[in-house]
Design an enzyme around this catalytic site. Sequence first.
Site, PDB file in Angstrom:
ATOM      1  N   ASN A   9      12.053 -27.918   9.598  1.00 23.78           N
ATOM      2  CA  ASN A   9      11.636 -28.823  10.668  1.00 23.78           C
ATOM      3  C   ASN A   9      10.987 -27.964  11.747  1.00 23.78           C
ATOM      4  O   ASN A   9      11.670 -27.229  12.448  1.00 23.78           O
ATOM      5  CB  ASN A   9      12.874 -29.555  11.228  1.00 23.78           C
ATOM      6  CG  ASN A   9      12.550 -30.380  12.467  1.00 23.78           C
ATOM      7  OD1 ASN A   9      11.380 -30.552  12.816  1.00 23.78           O
ATOM      8  ND2 ASN A   9      13.584 -30.876  13.125  1.00 23.78           N
ATOM      9  N   LYS A  11       9.566 -28.893  14.415  1.00 24.27           N
ATOM     10  CA  LYS A  11       9.658 -29.440  15.787  1.00 24.27           C
ATOM     11  C   LYS A  11       8.282 -29.342  16.460  1.00 24.27           C
ATOM     12  O   LYS A  11       7.277 -29.524  15.792  1.00 24.27           O
ATOM     13  CB  LYS A  11      10.761 -28.708  16.553  1.00 24.27           C
ATOM     14  CG  LYS A  11      12.082 -28.727  15.761  1.00 24.27           C
ATOM     15  CD  LYS A  11      13.281 -28.301  16.542  1.00 24.27           C
ATOM     16  CE  LYS A  11      14.521 -28.393  15.639  1.00 24.27           C
ATOM     17  NZ  LYS A  11      15.761 -28.079  16.350  1.00 24.27           N
ATOM     18  N   HIS A  95      16.602 -37.549  14.028  1.00 27.76           N
ATOM     19  CA  HIS A  95      17.033 -36.211  14.457  1.00 27.76           C
ATOM     20  C   HIS A  95      17.718 -36.316  15.820  1.00 27.76           C
ATOM     21  O   HIS A  95      17.334 -37.133  16.649  1.00 27.76           O
ATOM     22  CB  HIS A  95      15.816 -35.279  14.534  1.00 27.76           C
ATOM     23  CG  HIS A  95      16.201 -33.852  14.723  1.00 27.76           C
ATOM     24  ND1 HIS A  95      16.506 -33.339  15.958  1.00 27.76           N
ATOM     25  CD2 HIS A  95      16.367 -32.844  13.834  1.00 27.76           C
ATOM     26  CE1 HIS A  95      16.836 -32.063  15.816  1.00 27.76           C
ATOM     27  NE2 HIS A  95      16.753 -31.736  14.541  1.00 27.76           N
ATOM     28  N   GLU A  97      17.458 -34.652  18.409  1.00 35.36           N
ATOM     29  CA  GLU A  97      16.550 -34.538  19.567  1.00 35.36           C
ATOM     30  C   GLU A  97      15.848 -35.858  19.835  1.00 35.36           C
ATOM     31  O   GLU A  97      15.557 -36.196  20.983  1.00 35.36           O
ATOM     32  CB  GLU A  97      15.553 -33.388  19.327  1.00 35.36           C
ATOM     33  CG  GLU A  97      16.252 -32.036  19.423  1.00 35.36           C
ATOM     34  CD  GLU A  97      15.657 -30.935  18.558  1.00 35.36           C
ATOM     35  OE1 GLU A  97      14.525 -31.092  18.064  1.00 35.36           O
ATOM     36  OE2 GLU A  97      16.350 -29.909  18.366  1.00 35.36           O
ATOM     37  N   GLU A 167      23.728 -32.528  10.948  1.00 33.94           N
ATOM     38  CA  GLU A 167      23.337 -31.523  11.935  1.00 33.94           C
ATOM     39  C   GLU A 167      24.238 -31.643  13.161  1.00 33.94           C
ATOM     40  O   GLU A 167      23.998 -32.487  14.026  1.00 33.94           O
ATOM     41  CB  GLU A 167      21.879 -31.727  12.352  1.00 33.94           C
ATOM     42  CG  GLU A 167      20.883 -31.555  11.232  1.00 33.94           C
ATOM     43  CD  GLU A 167      19.533 -31.073  11.743  1.00 33.94           C
ATOM     44  OE1 GLU A 167      18.984 -30.166  11.122  1.00 33.94           O
ATOM     45  OE2 GLU A 167      19.047 -31.579  12.770  1.00 33.94           O
ATOM     46  N   GLY A 173      19.806 -24.728  17.395  1.00 34.06           N
ATOM     47  CA  GLY A 173      19.085 -23.843  18.296  1.00 34.06           C
ATOM     48  C   GLY A 173      19.991 -22.984  19.160  1.00 34.06           C
ATOM     49  O   GLY A 173      19.533 -22.337  20.102  1.00 34.06           O
ATOM     50  N   SER A 213      21.163 -23.805  13.096  1.00 33.34           N
ATOM     51  CA  SER A 213      21.154 -22.334  13.063  1.00 33.34           C
ATOM     52  C   SER A 213      21.303 -21.760  11.652  1.00 33.34           C
ATOM     53  O   SER A 213      21.966 -20.749  11.457  1.00 33.34           O
ATOM     54  CB  SER A 213      22.227 -21.772  14.011  1.00 33.34           C
ATOM     55  OG  SER A 213      21.943 -22.149  15.359  1.00 33.34           O
TER      56      SER A 213
HETATM   57  P1  13P Z   1      17.800 -24.627  14.291  1.00 30.02           P
HETATM   58  O1  13P Z   1      17.755 -24.165  12.857  1.00 30.02           O
HETATM   59  O2  13P Z   1      16.726 -24.013  15.141  1.00 30.02           O
HETATM   60  O3  13P Z   1      19.165 -24.529  14.868  1.00 30.02           O
HETATM   61  O4  13P Z   1      17.437 -26.190  14.252  1.00 30.02           O
HETATM   62  C1  13P Z   1      18.110 -27.027  13.388  1.00 30.02           C
HETATM   63  C2  13P Z   1      17.438 -28.347  13.365  1.00 30.02           C
HETATM   64  O5  13P Z   1      17.486 -29.092  14.322  1.00 30.02           O
HETATM   65  C3  13P Z   1      16.681 -28.721  12.152  1.00 30.02           C
HETATM   66  O6  13P Z   1      16.319 -30.060  12.170  1.00 30.02           O
END
Ligand code: 13P
Length: 249
Positions: A9, A11, A95, A97, A167, A173, A213
């Site tokens: 992903n 982002k 997601h 976010e 997740e 992150g 992560s």
């Molecule tokens: P990270 O791998 O940067 O922690 O992000 C995970 C994520 O949100 C994947 O959709």
Amino acid sequence: MRKPIIAGNWKMYKTAAETAAFFEKFNPLVAQSTHCEIVICPTFVNLPAAVGAAKGTRIGIGGQNLYFVKEGAFTGEISGPMLEAVGVQWVIIGHSERRQYFGETDASVLKKTVAALDTGLKPIVCVGERLEEREAGKTADVLTAQFSGGIAGLDPAQFAKIVIAYEPVWAIGTGKTATPEIAADAHRVIREQAAKQFGKGAADAVRILYGGSVKPDNIKGLMAQPEIDGGLVGGASLDPVSFANIVNF
Ligand code: 13P
């Protein structure tokens, strides 16, 4: 047997030129990687570049969101048929976010999942608890509520076509990965919900990815858990060598 999926992903990262540069390095590194499905989800504007760069490879391309109406006066939105028309096969839905910053709910997640399936896209539906919910011992309740309010509204034929991503928000992150055991526990909660709603066969067949992560140095431990069917990778999917090392766990 559930075939693993390693999905990236991206982002809100990378330009079209950076997208092309990624694939140039990445494609040869995963050319022999038939043990898993590989998916990369760039921003909307870079989907055509990614689809072009992945042509002739086994890499699938996905969107990071979609709107549940086919077309209309919805400024700033993108529909399933529009994704499908540029050659996209996958789409991430719900997601954390999107839930946190853009007001997505379990109800909108359900509508978007149905819209994606109607278009022939394969949805990766995200669930996961926040830190305060985990600390309050509410992880199983939160996952159950997200499942009941969203995925449980699908019919069995629709459920058979989705992928779920667990997740935990506190691991995204932050560099804090859930331990393989913590992740596997959460996956079991989700699979139990799936079994209750859709039966054991359907629950055994659904692929549940872990996200939060994921890095080249922790993917092996995560994938050693029979409950974990792959990864949804953010930061570590942006670098071709790092993401290829995750794919080739
Ligand atoms: P990270 O791998 O940067 O922690 O992000 C995970 C994520 O949100 C994947 O959709």
